[in-house]
Design an enzyme around this catalytic site. Structure first.
Site, PDB file in Angstrom:
ATOM      1  N   CYS A 183     120.964 -46.937  28.147  1.00  0.00           N
ATOM      2  CA  CYS A 183     122.028 -46.522  29.071  1.00  0.00           C
ATOM      3  C   CYS A 183     121.729 -45.199  29.231  1.00  0.00           C
ATOM      4  CB  CYS A 183     123.445 -46.969  28.720  1.00  0.00           C
ATOM      5  SG  CYS A 183     123.983 -46.342  27.057  1.00  0.00           S
ATOM      6  N   THR A 184     122.794 -44.416  29.964  1.00  0.00           N
ATOM      7  CA  THR A 184     122.799 -42.874  30.313  1.00  0.00           C
ATOM      8  C   THR A 184     122.618 -42.017  28.977  1.00  0.00           C
ATOM      9  OG1 THR A 184     124.017 -43.382  32.358  1.00  0.00           O
ATOM     10  CG2 THR A 184     123.903 -41.011  31.510  1.00  0.00           C
TER      11      THR A 184
END
Length: 263
Positions: A183-184
């Site tokens: 994810c980020t």
């Protein structure tokens, strides 16, 4: 000139004094001239902040003086302008909403893989045990559209609460593979990895520090496009430079970091 330091950080840890912590951190952030968003929940803390380097680092020193956050790690990037318009500190049920109360990351983390190791595995086409790598993007579809790893699995979810049912539908696809959730900045892929292990998927790892840490440590190898971020910069390139954002993207207070959705 890149004078604004931007940080993203989170930690899953039990918090039972949320209201007092909120007031303390809000006052300290304002004293340091910072802007951004801090989310506090019984399961931990999640923050995106920006300001002068001295202000950001003084705030982190204050936060880490609390034993619960002593080992909190922050991903850093720089920008020419302040990407946030105000300072928000919010109390939430979850610092990243999954609506799956059995997940308690503070009780134990899922194993992770660091960026250099993942790059090496992708270079060679398999992990060190010879298993195929399944890269699972746990972000929302509009984030994935800005950029993702080559060949990553994208279930086109629109919010993180859709991840558990999507997993039940697709879990058989991971048989015999090593799954790396990403994810980020690491928070969603950590919860996702714990859920996958709970669901009986044997070989599951989270990408430590998410895409931002991968960019910081190895650049854009095996990644195409940019990484969406929830502030006025909109997206970061693999060298962590900000892409020019249009005016409609510059509304960080209208983005709920707990959901990854505009309100």
């Amino acid at each position: 000139m890149q004078e604004i330091l931007n940080i993203a950080a989170y930690k899953f840890v039990g918090i039972d004094d949320s209201a007092e912590l909120r007031e303390d951190l809000r006052a300290r952030a304002l004293d340091m001239g910072l802007m951004g968003t801090i989310l506090i929940a019984p399961e931990g803390i999640n923050l995106f902040l920006a300001g002068t380097a001295d202000g950001v680092r003084a705030f982190l020193a204050h936060l880490r003086a609390d034993a619960r956050f002593a080992d909190l790690e922050a991903k850093e990037s720089w920008s020419a302008a302040q990407p946030f318009r105000r300072m928000l500190v919010k109390l939430k049920r979850e610092i990243i909403r999954m609506d799956h109360p059995a997940i308690q990351p503070a009780a134990g983390r899922a194993p992770g893989v660091d960026a250099p190791t993942l790059k090496r595995w992708l270079d060679q086409g398999h992990d060190d045990e010879g298993r195929e790598i399944a890269l699972l993007d746990t972000r929302n579809g509009f984030e994935v559209d800005e950029g993702t790893f080559d060949g990553a699995i994208d279930w086109r979810i629109t919010k993180f609460t859709e991840f558990p049912p999507a997993l039940k539908e697709h879990r058989a696809d991971f048989a015999g593979k090593t799954v790396v959730s990403f994810c980020t900045g690491g928070i969603r892929c950590e919860k996702a990895a714990i859920l996958m292990r709970e669901e009986g998927i044997e070989h599951v790892l989270q990408l430590e520090g998410g895409i931002l840490k991968y960019f910081e440590e190895v650049g854009g190898a095996h990644y195409h496009g940019d990484c969406f971020v929830f502030d006025g910069r909109r997206a970061l390139a693999p060298d962590l430079s900000a892409r020019a954002a249009d005016a409609s993207a510059r509304a960080s207070e209208d983005v709920d970091l707990n959901l990854g959705l505009k309100k």
